[in-house]
Design an enzyme around this catalytic site. Structure first.
Site, PDB file in Angstrom:
ATOM      1  N   GLU A  48       4.386 -11.191  -6.101  1.00 56.38           N
ATOM      2  CA  GLU A  48       3.170 -11.585  -6.809  1.00 56.38           C
ATOM      3  C   GLU A  48       3.636 -10.927  -8.183  1.00 56.38           C
ATOM      4  OE1 GLU A  48       2.190  -7.095  -4.738  1.00 56.38           O
ATOM      5  OE2 GLU A  48       3.475  -9.103  -4.529  1.00 56.38           O
ATOM      6  N   ASP A  83     -19.287 -12.321 -20.812  1.00 47.16           N
ATOM      7  CA  ASP A  83     -19.814 -12.354 -19.410  1.00 47.16           C
ATOM      8  C   ASP A  83     -21.456 -12.665 -19.230  1.00 47.16           C
ATOM      9  OD1 ASP A  83     -17.213 -11.534 -18.952  1.00 47.16           O
ATOM     10  OD2 ASP A  83     -17.505  -9.299 -18.986  1.00 47.16           O
ATOM     11  N   LYS A 115     -11.639 -12.346 -15.943  1.00 40.90           N
ATOM     12  CA  LYS A 115     -12.033 -13.024 -17.174  1.00 40.90           C
ATOM     13  C   LYS A 115     -11.670 -14.358 -17.833  1.00 40.90           C
ATOM     14  CE  LYS A 115     -13.840 -11.319 -20.941  1.00 40.90           C
ATOM     15  NZ  LYS A 115     -15.257 -10.231 -21.084  1.00 40.90           N
ATOM     16  N   GLY A 150       0.849  -1.188  -0.039  1.00 37.34           N
ATOM     17  CA  GLY A 150       0.125   0.104   0.059  1.00 37.34           C
ATOM     18  C   GLY A 150       0.845   1.364  -0.027  1.00 37.34           C
ATOM     19  N   HIS A 187       7.876  -7.508  -3.798  1.00 37.77           N
ATOM     20  CA  HIS A 187       6.505  -8.293  -4.434  1.00 37.77           C
ATOM     21  C   HIS A 187       6.673  -9.354  -5.038  1.00 37.77           C
ATOM     22  CE1 HIS A 187       4.031  -4.514  -3.373  1.00 37.77           C
ATOM     23  NE2 HIS A 187       5.064  -3.869  -3.465  1.00 37.77           N
ATOM     24  N   CYS A 216       5.287  -5.875   1.572  1.00 29.87           N
ATOM     25  CA  CYS A 216       5.670  -4.486   1.631  1.00 29.87           C
ATOM     26  C   CYS A 216       5.042  -3.776   2.591  1.00 29.87           C
ATOM     27  CB  CYS A 216       5.286  -3.943   0.294  1.00 29.87           C
ATOM     28  SG  CYS A 216       6.079  -2.388   0.005  1.00 29.87           S
ATOM     29  N   TYR A 217       3.988  -2.862   2.521  1.00 28.79           N
ATOM     30  CA  TYR A 217       3.221  -2.444   3.814  1.00 28.79           C
ATOM     31  C   TYR A 217       2.706  -3.383   4.615  1.00 28.79           C
ATOM     32  CZ  TYR A 217       0.110   0.803   6.150  1.00 28.79           C
ATOM     33  OH  TYR A 217      -0.828   1.684   7.197  1.00 28.79           O
TER      34      TYR A 217
END
Length: 512
Positions: free
Chosen positions: A170, A227, A368, A53, A168, A80-81
């Site tokens: 990710e 969708d 998606k 963040g 990070h 991180c944060y």
């Protein structure tokens, strides 16, 4: 259902964390720091990830970590944060760095690898994005990693099952990030990795049946896109003909759109009602050339047409939408969390309030690609599940200038031949979006030894992951030549075809 919670401290990488977790076949949800313990205990939570963040933990009004999250008896990973929030809460120190660290860094493991860094090389590349740093770790923790600029790039308290990384894992730039996340999920939290579309179908149909009851009816605006089509298939499996789908034919659709939708749902227990409003939309668009004005007219007229048909349906208490997880995160700041709102989506909010219907969003937990997988699991045609995105205002924003019946016919026929040829060439599934555009200019040409003064068609094909950025797709020259020849020879009113080789940014994907 086994669940991993991602506590949203405002990182724009939250979706990436969720994607990495879902790719490991583990179900996850993004929730705000204010999520109640009662809500957490109502789920089968086996692990928690604290996101990054932009805030500083020592500043007033910064999002804080609820200490009871660390006493739930489930493993916690701070990123991180999130790592700094753990440090601040447990008596360590976080300070402002003299220089913000952003980008590639060499990660060095400083201790014998524990379960979090199992099978991660002692030296590897990680991705940093922080302005604060941990200057002193909490009591009982051991430092596990560092970089040249960050003294504490990782720590852990194995007995309390609390872990933290300053980088990070990710993002794709962290070489072994996926391995680190999988180590946390499986070696530390003990997830089985059993979440799949069959689980989702079973759980969602049961939830929808409970929510609607025995006699309630649901209205869904079916557009023919991926969708809404998948949402319709899922809801029809749950409640059968108590689902009423309204398809508004505004005259701005692709070639054979209505017939394809009818064919796709012919074998299903589906009450499909087609509203033919082509003339109304064209009359409202007469003389309009400004793109935003077109969009507003089409949006308003769609709501009016939808409402008129919806009022005919008795015992309808619910309105269904094909909202996806990125729509929810980007439009609502992840269920009230501090993530910056990126954009507002047309199918999140802005519903006609006077319809007084309760909202059902059966796909709001999916990305998606997961929706496409769900569509295949539900037996929808491959061509429908794999369709390229199509704008809400339809062909109106692919006709630059005034929208008329004649110009729609030209564009519809040109676009159909473009898509047909890239399918034949085996290129369709490699392209994120492809379409034709009718330009507001005419050009001189020669056809059959006669001078012509006809329309110009522009072709657009791009590659992308999420539509936020895109690059033009290099269609082989022979295929481009065949497409151009077919359009010019077969579509009356066109004598020139051009190909758009702009990237996004600076251009947008659509022309309007």
């Amino acid at each position: 259902m086994e669940t991993l919670l991602i506590i949203d401290f405002g990182s724009q990488y939250n979706q990436l964390i969720a994607r990495r977790v879902r790719e490991a076949k583990v179900f996850c949800e993004i929730v705000p720091p204010s999520v109640s313990l009662k809500e957490i205990r109502s789920k089968h939570v086996k692990g928690i990830i604290l996101s990054g963040g932009p805030a500083s933990v020592y500043k007033k009004d910064s999002p804080q970590l609820n200490p009871e999250f660390l006493a739930l008896g489930v493993p916690v990973l701070g990123i991180c944060y999130g790592m700094q929030a753990v440090t601040h809460l447990l008596g360590g120190r976080v300070r402002r760095a003299r220089q913000r660290e952003y980008g590639r860094a060499e990660l060095l493991l400083t201790a014998r690898p524990g379960r979090l860094f199992d099978r991660v090389p002692r030296r590897s590349i990680c991705w940093m994005s922080h302005g604060d740093y941990v200057s002193a770790i909490p009591a009982g923790f051991a430092k596990t990693a560092k970089t040249d600029s960050t003294h504490v790039a990782g720590f852990e308290n194995h007995s309390r099952q609390i872990y933290g990384v300053q980088f990070h894992p990710e993002v794709m730039h962290t070489a072994h990030g996926a391995r680190i996340i999988r180590n946390f999920l499986f070696s530390i939290c003990g997830f089985r990795g059993s979440w799949n579309m069959r689980n989702f179908i079973h759980e969602t149909t049961e939830r929808v049946q409970r929510q609607i009851g025995h006699d309630g009816r649901v209205i869904l605006g079916l557009s023919g896109g991926v969708d809404s089509s998948v949402a319709a298939a899922l809801l029809s499996k749950a409640i059968g003909r108590r689902l009423v789908c309204i398809f508004v034919n505004n005259g701005l659709l692709r070639k054979n759109e209505v017939e394809e939708v009818r064919r796709a749902f012919r074998s299903r227990r589906l009450d499909l009602r087609v509203v033919h409003a082509e003339r109304i939309f064209l009359n409202k668009l007469r003389g309009v050339v400004e793109p935003e004005k077109k969009r507003k007219i089409i949006g308003h007229e769609f709501i009016y047409a939808f409402e008129r048909e919806a009022r005919k349906i008795k015992n309808a208490h619910f309105l269904a939408q094909g909202t996806l997880y990125p729509d929810v995160i980007e439009s609502r700041s992840a269920f009230g969390g501090p993530t910056a709102v990126i954009k507002t989506h047309h199918n999140v909010g802005g519903l006609p309030e006077k319809m007084n219907l309760k909202l059902i969003e059966p796909l709001k937990e999916l990305f998606k690609d997961e929706v496409r997988s769900l569509g295949r699991a539900l037996g929808l045609p491959r061509e429908m599940v794999g369709r390229h995105p199509f704008p809400g205002p339809g062909l109106a924003v692919r006709i630059l200038g005034e929208v008329t019946q004649r110009r729609l016919e030209i564009l519809r026929e040109a676009d159909a031949r473009f898509i047909e040829e890239i399918r034949r060439a085996g290129l369709y599934d490699r392209i994120w979006q492809a379409f034709a555009v009718l330009l507001p200019v005419k050009s001189v040409g020669v056809m059959g030894d006669e001078r012509t003064y006809e329309n110009v068609i522009a072709l657009r094909a791009v590659t992308s992951v999420d539509g936020m950025t895109a690059d033009w797709f290099e269609i082989p020259k022979p295929v481009l030549g065949k497409i151009s020849n077919r359009i010019i020879n077969e579509v009356k009113g066109v004598n020139r075809v051009v190909y758009d080789i702009s990237s996004k940014p600076p251009a947008t994907i659509e022309w309007e």
